[in-house]
Design a protein around this motif. Structure first.
Motif, PDB file in Angstrom:
ATOM      1  N   GLY A   1       0.867  -1.041  -0.061  1.00  0.00           N
ATOM      2  CA  GLY A   1      -0.007  -0.060   0.242  1.00  0.00           C
ATOM      3  C   GLY A   1       0.781   1.309   0.031  1.00  0.00           C
ATOM      4  N   LEU A   2       2.026   1.375   0.815  1.00  0.00           N
ATOM      5  CA  LEU A   2       2.764   2.337   0.857  1.00  0.00           C
ATOM      6  C   LEU A   2       3.562   2.504  -0.543  1.00  0.00           C
ATOM      7  CD1 LEU A   2       4.375   1.812   4.332  1.00  0.00           C
ATOM      8  CD2 LEU A   2       3.178   3.801   3.499  1.00  0.00           C
ATOM      9  N   PHE A   3       3.903   1.556  -1.358  1.00  0.00           N
ATOM     10  CA  PHE A   3       4.517   1.568  -2.341  1.00  0.00           C
ATOM     11  C   PHE A   3       3.325   2.163  -3.472  1.00  0.00           C
ATOM     12  CE2 PHE A   3       7.551   0.327  -5.685  1.00  0.00           C
ATOM     13  CZ  PHE A   3       6.711   0.083  -6.864  1.00  0.00           C
ATOM     14  N   TYR A   4       2.228   1.645  -3.457  1.00  0.00           N
ATOM     15  CA  TYR A   4       1.122   2.233  -4.322  1.00  0.00           C
ATOM     16  C   TYR A   4       1.177   3.777  -4.450  1.00  0.00           C
ATOM     17  CZ  TYR A   4      -1.115  -2.331  -4.758  1.00  0.00           C
ATOM     18  OH  TYR A   4      -1.363  -3.617  -5.074  1.00  0.00           O
ATOM     19  N   ILE A   5       1.465   4.344  -3.161  1.00  0.00           N
ATOM     20  CA  ILE A   5       1.029   5.732  -3.058  1.00  0.00           C
ATOM     21  C   ILE A   5       2.348   6.595  -3.277  1.00  0.00           C
ATOM     22  CG2 ILE A   5      -0.819   5.621  -1.512  1.00  0.00           C
ATOM     23  CD1 ILE A   5       0.821   6.561   0.676  1.00  0.00           C
ATOM     24  N   MET A   6       3.530   6.096  -3.035  1.00  0.00           N
ATOM     25  CA  MET A   6       5.000   6.639  -2.878  1.00  0.00           C
ATOM     26  C   MET A   6       5.924   5.639  -3.292  1.00  0.00           C
ATOM     27  SD  MET A   6       4.608   8.873   0.490  1.00  0.00           S
ATOM     28  CE  MET A   6       5.907  10.010  -0.012  1.00  0.00           C
ATOM     29  N   PRO A   7       5.839   5.235  -4.661  1.00  0.00           N
ATOM     30  CA  PRO A   7       6.784   4.167  -5.317  1.00  0.00           C
ATOM     31  C   PRO A   7       8.179   4.682  -5.266  1.00  0.00           C
ATOM     32  CG  PRO A   7       5.634   5.169  -7.080  1.00  0.00           C
ATOM     33  CD  PRO A   7       4.958   5.674  -5.808  1.00  0.00           C
ATOM     34  N   GLU A   8       8.377   5.784  -5.248  1.00  0.00           N
ATOM     35  CA  GLU A   8       9.930   6.281  -5.095  1.00  0.00           C
ATOM     36  C   GLU A   8      10.420   6.460  -3.734  1.00  0.00           C
ATOM     37  OE1 GLU A   8       9.122  10.051  -6.702  1.00  0.00           O
ATOM     38  OE2 GLU A   8      10.378   9.612  -8.581  1.00  0.00           O
ATOM     39  N   GLU A   9       9.454   6.170  -2.617  1.00  0.00           N
ATOM     40  CA  GLU A   9      10.011   6.241  -1.045  1.00  0.00           C
ATOM     41  C   GLU A   9      10.042   4.994  -0.603  1.00  0.00           C
ATOM     42  OE1 GLU A   9      10.578   9.141   0.357  1.00  0.00           O
ATOM     43  OE2 GLU A   9      10.331  10.503  -1.063  1.00  0.00           O
ATOM     44  N   TYR A  10       8.993   4.065  -1.033  1.00  0.00           N
ATOM     45  CA  TYR A  10       8.916   2.896  -0.145  1.00  0.00           C
ATOM     46  C   TYR A  10       9.009   1.567  -1.300  1.00  0.00           C
ATOM     47  CZ  TYR A  10       7.023   5.695   3.375  1.00  0.00           C
ATOM     48  OH  TYR A  10       6.679   6.758   4.208  1.00  0.00           O
ATOM     49  N   PHE A  11       9.220   0.506  -0.579  1.00  0.00           N
ATOM     50  CA  PHE A  11       9.602  -0.748  -1.290  1.00  0.00           C
ATOM     51  C   PHE A  11       8.607  -1.797  -0.848  1.00  0.00           C
ATOM     52  CE2 PHE A  11      11.849  -3.278  -4.287  1.00  0.00           C
ATOM     53  CZ  PHE A  11      12.213  -4.479  -3.566  1.00  0.00           C
ATOM     54  N   PRO A  12       7.979  -2.457  -1.748  1.00  0.00           N
ATOM     55  CA  PRO A  12       6.977  -3.540  -1.179  1.00  0.00           C
ATOM     56  C   PRO A  12       7.913  -4.891  -0.737  1.00  0.00           C
ATOM     57  CG  PRO A  12       7.215  -3.554  -3.544  1.00  0.00           C
ATOM     58  CD  PRO A  12       7.931  -2.306  -3.319  1.00  0.00           C
ATOM     59  N   VAL A  13       7.817  -5.335   0.289  1.00  0.00           N
ATOM     60  CA  VAL A  13       8.331  -6.539   1.012  1.00  0.00           C
ATOM     61  C   VAL A  13       7.305  -7.550   0.693  1.00  0.00           C
ATOM     62  CG1 VAL A  13       9.653  -7.392   2.935  1.00  0.00           C
ATOM     63  CG2 VAL A  13       9.851  -5.278   2.458  1.00  0.00           C
ATOM     64  N   ASN A  14       7.228  -8.475  -0.162  1.00  0.00           N
ATOM     65  CA  ASN A  14       6.234  -9.386  -0.546  1.00  0.00           C
ATOM     66  C   ASN A  14       6.950 -10.729  -1.112  1.00  0.00           C
ATOM     67  OD1 ASN A  14       7.077  -8.594  -3.258  1.00  0.00           O
ATOM     68  ND2 ASN A  14       5.112  -7.637  -3.324  1.00  0.00           N
ATOM     69  N   GLY A  15       6.247 -11.670  -1.353  1.00  0.00           N
ATOM     70  CA  GLY A  15       6.742 -12.874  -1.966  1.00  0.00           C
ATOM     71  C   GLY A  15       7.648 -12.812  -3.138  1.00  0.00           C
ATOM     72  N   PRO A  16       7.636 -11.972  -4.144  1.00  0.00           N
ATOM     73  CA  PRO A  16       8.564 -12.089  -5.056  1.00  0.00           C
ATOM     74  C   PRO A  16       9.964 -11.319  -4.530  1.00  0.00           C
ATOM     75  CG  PRO A  16       6.473 -11.272  -6.106  1.00  0.00           C
ATOM     76  CD  PRO A  16       6.436 -11.265  -4.626  1.00  0.00           C
ATOM     77  N   THR A  17       9.661  -9.969  -3.493  1.00  0.00           N
ATOM     78  CA  THR A  17      11.052  -9.420  -3.262  1.00  0.00           C
ATOM     79  C   THR A  17      11.923  -9.705  -2.134  1.00  0.00           C
ATOM     80  OG1 THR A  17       9.760  -7.856  -1.656  1.00  0.00           O
ATOM     81  CG2 THR A  17       9.581  -7.161  -3.981  1.00  0.00           C
TER      82      THR A  17
END
Length: 980
Positions: free
Chosen positions: A378-394
């Motif tokens: 969710g943070l990545f959706y709104i600020m993709p330059e500031e936040y990184f998604p920590v999920n299955g692929p990453t």
């Protein structure tokens, strides 16, 4: 042996390639075909035998060579070339045109199942290796993919992409293709290129399916495709700005999503009754879009952008998908109890204000339907330059690619992951998100290009860090040679001596006359911006008089060399001097200076001449010499100019130069900054806005391109302002082009030299002070010619300056001196980091039989020492393997003496520094074979009444054993004690 080729997967081939690359397999070169992977070649059948072994346990391959084997390899996404054809045959370029009304190209490309194409013309000319523009006709006509021909046209009655035909396919003649650049989500449309000068004769849109194309057309589309990357980022920014005003209009947000085709919006009341959703938060707003697959979600995003007049996106690469079953960031209404949606809006605004706290982060995590993965997405959706998604692929991507532990429990720990990622990569988070997906998709730990290629690119800025003695210096040598001469490196990468020799040949030692491509410097506390970039330095004349001049530093010099290499190739390939041999023989050349290149006050002289088509000279004062003979000029100059050579130089300018001659304008003694053809006689002007009065009209042939003197003249220029050049010393190959002029940028770049600057001990200098304003300019996307190119005006020379993209920066850092975390954050963000750890196995590998002494393996000794240091301090203070490599050139007579000296001169001094002479801890590392307690037969203190000697009665005084006094048996015993 059981032959089971269908069990071979992509990962088995990757594993086989890696095994061959690492030197673990003795394989024979193939005679006709090669697999191309990451710039290296591998024999197909040998790879498949190994792949079969990794897949089934049996080392076997029963298919015959050529296409029977190659088809298996290509089906798994690898490129196979015909070695003979690659050299003898020029690449042809084609347009393969399809109609989306009769074939479902969208699905075929989305599923990566388009592997052949109908051929109705040119069937005898379409060859393996040819490049293809996949063009779709219709309302949204354009290039939807680039491909390469993998098999020549043949009758093919059964293909896996036949399911995509919407009508009966009557033409069975097809060429095999492999899509190299899938543009289905960001096509290059006809509307965007039809007015481009490269497409005036473009044949797409005509009746038919196969047309000839040109290299220029193909490359232009490739360039445009590269520019269509991560366009969604700006769209998201625009949407966020809109959402900031919509907290009180949540029903309007739901209506907006419905209007672009998104559903359902069903909430649930107490008792399970279905009711319309009445509230929504910004994170759920985005998740509704990304619950769909790639093609549909891009169309939805485009529709939303049109509705909001936001930036129009052409791709959605790197955006994580939302779970279609759990789109909401909040639960159903019947269990919403704590203003969950209100809390999510608060979290949204806190993220935008950079004011998230651990407490707020924890509160949001308590909301049903929100977890650690979802909150970062969710943070990545709104600020993709500031936040990184920590999920299955990453998560595996972070762990294996960057050695970052992806686990976190609170916001502070999540921020620490972001900071580590910034320190280890200079790429934006949205690109890394895409690369993580691609990395997982292809089971490999390599750099990924956003164009679906397997090309590994050398980082422009990299830093090797590790404890002392781990081989950082040698790693920089190998990396520098790899950058400047890839072919030599590949041929000699296992030959240490050859790489070192090539490196030494390439080091720049004379900046005025160099053929080298590698510069070296060491940062230290006294190293300054003036040493690195430019400064004002004192100099002396022949009469020993002191004067001050602007002098470039080592970084400015290497950038000038790199830029001149690019400029020289550009001048040649633009055909500005595409002369015949006769033209060259009949030409006369003069060298001329238009002011001093390093003098900011003289800059206006060159600029005036450049803009107005003149050359000028400053000798002779304010006298009009029109009609004056050479002798009259010299006589007048004696009385009006203190310079002894003024008369002869002014005479050469007026009478030596003839209309039709060429003037080469110098920039210092090593560079040329303009070449012009004289088109007018001498003119006198005292009303021009510069200090010079004497002029000749010229027609500039080359301007604004600084090139090395050595590219067109075999000698260095002298300080004299004007003189005729020796025709025999002028390089004919600069002016006479034997081959056809290159037409495209990528052809030019093949001949541009890369340059390397090695900065040793980069952490010892004040990085912010040394780099100054250039710290931003070294970023890849801020380099000269990049999408976000930046230029600065240097403070002393007043020159406009940018960093060329063929300058590679390699830094080294000793972690025993300073940790990575303590580095300047500006440096950490802009460098790729590569850890160089001790490799005890290198001792066995490089020393061979000298790696063991009296049954003691030196690699075991080093491993034991480092394990203990890691426990007592940390891994950054280990000891490297390179100290032991001094034994390589020893004889049996001096082996033991050298080994003892390694401990005395290297290992023990490092331990003393690490442990601040704490002999107890040093003894815990080395053992009693190296340290002993001093014998004290009498008191060490002087006599005094009320002595405190008893307070120190238990204090032990330690000393190092003199290893030189030990015989071989005693030294062996010391090492055995170290090993326990």
């Amino acid at each position: 042996m059981v032959f089971q080729p269908d069990k071979i997967k992509r990962e088995h081939i990757l594993k086989a390639i890696k095994s061959i690359k690492d030197g673990n397999q003795n394989v024979k070169a193939s005679t006709k075909y090669d697999i191309i992977f990451e710039g290296n070649t591998y024999p197909p059948k040998e790879v498949m035998r190994l792949a079969h072994q990794f897949a089934t346990g049996e080392y076997v391959w029963k298919k015959s060579g050529g296409e029977p084997t190659n088809s298996y390899i290509r089906a798994l996404g690898f490129e196979v070339i015909n070695k003979g054809k690659e050299e003898k045959q020029n690449t042809n370029y084609w347009i393969f045109q399809g109609n989306p009304e009769i074939f479902d190209f969208e699905t075929a490309l989305s599923e990566n199942s388009l592997n052949n194409f109908t051929v109705s013309a040119h069937k005898n000319n379409i060859k393996i290796g040819n490049k293809v523009i996949i063009w779709l006709s219709g309302k949204n006509a354009g290039c939807y993919a680039l491909a390469e021909v993998t098999s020549e046209p043949s009758v093919n009655q059964d293909s896996k992409d036949d399911v995509h035909w919407k009508v009966e396919n009557k033409n069975q003649l097809k060429a095999g293709i492999q899509v190299t650049h899938n543009l289905i989500n960001s096509p290059v449309l006809w509307e965007s290129i039809k007015k481009h000068p490269d497409f005036t004769a473009f044949k797409a849109g005509n009746q038919g399916s196969n047309f000839r194309a040109t290299q220029k057309e193909y490359n232009s589309i490739l360039v445009m495709a590269n520019q269509n990357q991560y366009t969604w980022v700006q769209t998201h920014k625009d949407i966020v700005q809109f959402l900031k005003t919509q907290k009180e209009n949540q029903l309007g947000l739901i209506d907006l999503l419905q209007s672009i085709g998104i559903d359902p919006f069903n909430d649930q009341d107490v008792g399970g009754k279905q009711i319309p959703l009445q509230e929504i938060d910004p994170f759920t707003f985005f998740a509704y879009i990304y619950k769909y697959g790639g093609v549909k979600r891009l169309k939805l995003l485009q529709k939303l952008a049109e509705k909001l007049s936001a930036h129009y996106p052409t791709d959605e690469k790197g955006i994580p998908s939302a779970n279609a079953q759990k789109v909401w960031f909040f639960p159903y209404k019947d269990i919403r109890q704590n203003n969950e949606v209100e809390k999510l809006w608060e979290f949204f605004f806190s993220a935008l204000d950079h004011s998230i706290t651990n407490e707020l982060f924890a509160e949001v995590l308590q909301i049903k339907n929100v977890g650690l993965t979802k909150i970062t997405e969710g943070l990545f959706y709104i600020m993709p330059e500031e936040y990184f998604p920590v999920n299955g692929p990453t998560r595996p991507f972070l762990e294996h690619k960057f050695s970052i532990d992806p686990k976190f429990k609170n916001y502070t720990e999540y921020k620490a992951i972001l900071e580590q990622l910034k320190a280890k990569s200079n790429k934006p988070f949205y690109q890394l998100s895409y690369e993580a997906w691609h990395w997982n998709d292809h089971f490999q730990n390599s750099e990924v290009s956003p164009n679906n290629t397997n090309t590994m690119q050398t980082p422009l800025n990299q830093l090797f860090f590790g404890p002392p003695g781990t081989g950082k210096t040698y790693s920089t040598i190998a990396e520098a040679v790899k950058i400047i001469d890839q072919a030599f490196y590949e041929a000699n990468k296992n030959d240490r001596d050859a790489l070192v020799k090539r490196y030494r040949e390439s080091i720049i030692t004379d900046w005025e006359n160099t053929k080298g491509q590698i510069a070296f410097c060491t940062f230290h506390q006294s190293f300054t911006y003036e040493d690195f970039v430019e400064g004002i330095k004192p100099k002396t004349t022949q009469e020993k008089n002191i004067y001050y001049d602007v002098e470039p530093g080592i970084f400015k010099r290497i950038c000038d060399l790199a830029q001149s290499s690019k400029s020289s190739n550009k001048v040649k390939t633009e055909g500005k001097f595409n002369w015949s041999h006769s033209d060259f023989r009949n030409a006369f050349f003069y060298k001329i200076s238009l002011g001093e290149a390093n003098n900011p006050q003289d800059k206006e002289i060159f600029e005036f001449c450049k803009e107005n088509g003149y050359i000028a000279i400053g000798f002779g004062g304010a006298i009009d010499y029109v009609g004056k003979s050479e002798s009259e000029i010299k006589e007048l100059c004696k009385d009006n100019d203190p310079n002894d050579s003024a008369g002869s130089q002014l005479s050469a300018f007026i009478h030596g130069l003839s209309v039709g001659d060429y003037v080469i304008v110098s920039k210092g003694n090593s560079y040329v900054r303009a070449i012009g053809k004289v088109v007018g006689e001498y003119e006198y002007h005292d009303d021009f806005p510069i200090d010079y009065n004497h002029f000749r009209k010229v027609e500039w042939v080359m301007i604004d391109n600084v090139i090395p003197v050595k590219d067109l003249y075999y000698k260095k220029f002298s300080q004299r302002s004007i003189y005729k050049l020796n025709h025999n010393e002028i390089r004919e190959d600069f002016f006479v082009q034997e081959n056809d002029t290159l037409l495209y940028k990528e052809d030019i770049e093949e001949n541009i030299k890369p340059y390397v600057i090695i900065i040793d001990e980069i952490n010892r200098g004040n990085v912010s002070s040394i780099f100054g304003e250039l710290i931003t300019l070294i970023e890849p996307d801020k380099r000269a010619g990049a999408s976000e190119e930046l230029k600065v005006i240097l403070p002393y020379s007043k020159e406009e300056f940018s960093v060329p993209d063929n300058v590679y920066i390699i830094g080294t850092m000793n972690t025993a001196d300073r940790s990575i975390e303590a580095l300047d954050s500006a440096l950490r963000r802009r460098f790729n980091f590569k850890e160089i750890n001790p490799k005890p196995n290198k001792i066995d590998e490089l020393l061979e039989d000298k790696a063991t002494w009296k049954s003691i393996r030196l690699s075991d000794v080093l491993t034991k020492i480092n394990n203990r240091i890691t426990l007592l301090i940390d891994k950054d203070h280990q000891i490297g393997h390179s100290y032991f490599l001094k034994l390589k050139d020893t004889t049996s007579a001096d082996y033991v003496a050298v080994l003892k000296n390694i401990f005395k001169s290297n290992i023990i001094p490092l331990l003393q520094e690490y442990f601040f002479n704490d002999y107890i801890k040093i003894g815990m590392v080395l053992g009693t074979g190296f340290i002993q307690i001093k014998d004290q037969e009498e008191s060490p203190f002087a006599e005094i009444e009320n002595t405190l000697e008893d307070d120190y009665s238990d204090t032990k005084d330690f000393m190092f054993i003199d290893l030189d006094q030990l015989n071989d048996e005693e030294f062996e015993e010391a090492l055995m004690r170290l090993l326990n």
